[in-house]
Design a protein around this motif. Sequence first.
Motif, PDB file in Angstrom:
ATOM      1  N   ARG A 151      87.607 103.292 125.895  1.00  0.00           N
ATOM      2  CA  ARG A 151      88.413 104.309 125.218  1.00  0.00           C
ATOM      3  C   ARG A 151      87.557 105.446 124.673  1.00  0.00           C
ATOM      4  N   HIS A 152      86.757 105.999 125.569  1.00  0.00           N
ATOM      5  CA  HIS A 152      85.901 107.158 125.319  1.00  0.00           C
ATOM      6  C   HIS A 152      84.550 106.801 124.705  1.00  0.00           C
ATOM      7  N   VAL A 153      84.321 105.553 124.353  1.00  0.00           N
ATOM      8  CA  VAL A 153      83.002 105.127 123.877  1.00  0.00           C
ATOM      9  C   VAL A 153      82.256 104.518 125.066  1.00  0.00           C
ATOM     10  N   ILE A 154      81.100 105.090 125.384  1.00  0.00           N
ATOM     11  CA  ILE A 154      80.375 104.751 126.610  1.00  0.00           C
ATOM     12  C   ILE A 154      79.137 103.930 126.279  1.00  0.00           C
ATOM     13  N   SER A 155      78.947 102.866 127.063  1.00  0.00           N
ATOM     14  CA  SER A 155      77.712 102.086 126.950  1.00  0.00           C
ATOM     15  C   SER A 155      77.197 101.782 128.350  1.00  0.00           C
ATOM     16  N   PHE A 156      75.882 101.574 128.437  1.00  0.00           N
ATOM     17  CA  PHE A 156      75.211 101.296 129.700  1.00  0.00           C
ATOM     18  C   PHE A 156      74.429  99.995 129.589  1.00  0.00           C
ATOM     19  N   HIS A 157      74.418  99.235 130.662  1.00  0.00           N
ATOM     20  CA  HIS A 157      73.616  98.021 130.743  1.00  0.00           C
ATOM     21  C   HIS A 157      72.872  98.004 132.075  1.00  0.00           C
TER      22      HIS A 157
END
Length: 531
Positions: A471-477
């Motif tokens: 919901r518009h909060v972006i994370s990367f792994h």
Amino acid sequence: MDISRRDAFAAALAGSAAALIRPDGAAAEARKPAPDWKRGFDNQRIADLGNGKFLNPLLSGDRADPAILKDGSDYYMTFSSFDSYPGLTIWHSRDLVNWQPRRAALTKNIGSVWAVSLEKHNDRYFLYIPVKAKPNSIFVIWADHIDGPWSDPIDLQMPSHIDPCHVVGEDGSRWLFLSGGDRIRLAADGLSTVGEAEHVYDPWRYPDDWEVEGFAPEGPKLVRHGDWFYMITAVGGTAGPPTGHMVIAARSRSIHGPWENCPANPLVHTRSVNEKWWSRGHASLVEAPDGSWWSLYHGFENGYWTLGRQALLDPIEWTKDGWFRMKGGDLSQPIRKPKGGAALPHGQPLSDDFGAALQLGRKWNFFKPAPDENRRQRVEDGALVLKASGTAPSNSAPLLLIAGDQAYQFECDVEIAPGGTAGLLLFYDEKLYCGLGFDEKRFVTHQYGIERGRPANPHGRRMRMRVTNNRHVISFHTSSDGGQTWKRFDRGMEVSGYHHNVRGGFLMLRPGLYSAGEGEARFRDFRFRAL
């Protein structure tokens, strides 16, 4: 994907879903997913609830300016494809609610494609295509079968108008009705114009104190029903204030006028920012298999300009005075489906194991491709091989998907050649995107359409990458063991401002892949899942 990797992927998704942001307030409530949306391929939301009702959006994600054609028991629809190519993917339905993509009709980059007209005349299919380019114009392509082959684009040399709608008059004459209340005659074969454009209609105007973007009469759609021609027009501006865009109607007994405005205008209008759907407009009328009538138009989902304008379906009824009205209200609640027509499996998987030729146009699109862009890609040994281009996503013509859910996650195995840079993106346009890429020694963080942090890359030239849009909060792994274990990348982002009202262009924020620098990048086992 092996069982252990699939289980790890499912576990990660479950954890992300549990952590979804839950904003408060009336407007925030409208932004939450309806609890009774059904789920289809890759857990994507679908309209058909399976109980005789459906819940909008009809087609989620950027499905702006719907152009629909009833062809016997078949329905075909396409949407503005803007700078994505192959473009103008044709969608197919038999019940108006469940839709499947077929093939893209436009393969040659002629500019940014806006609201088109899809028609059939004398057993031949036509697409009239307005483009924003230098100069602007309207093109036409034709085919003898809906799946093509489609002709090369023919330039109608019309730099001053947009949003054509093909219509045949009561005398058999062929016309394009245009933005601003104008029209121009077509030759009998529909492949050239006759004479000059003429002004034939003055659209209804809203009160001066309404909060709108601008008058902007556009997107005329014409249908003949009974003794009348009905012209449905959008006014108020396509974006801007959520209360701006609206649907108005006029009618005439002759294609040559005079046109009278509907006394009930506007027929569709978002009146409050608390409504589920904003900026509703660009409507068409179509008859369902059971003889009922419906309207197709687009709108922004409350709080999700980033998803672009989504396709909405609204029931109508014809009134005793020969006009019509919309019956779906604000479209926030389930609506009873039209009867009849076989339901097709809706949508398509966005996951891709690259086991066959790339589904260009049907699923993947290049952004602003060069004429020979397709030569950059090939599929071999279960991998998409994408030749490097440019130095960054901004000039590398990335490959993109349309994802229509409010929250989702995608991951892919990425391998680069020496001198190459590649990664995963959330891409609006060449000036506004975010994502994570890497070269042999360092990561590259993309944010606001620029390259920022360059921390060390411990994985070398191959890793598995994952992007979560929560919901518009972006994370990367990232993972060095094929997704068995993951390490969170030390940069999070918030992207609710990556949309038209900030940047223009009428686009959406799309998942994608890019390959830049030197050599070729290999992408394997692309997995998408809505949360």
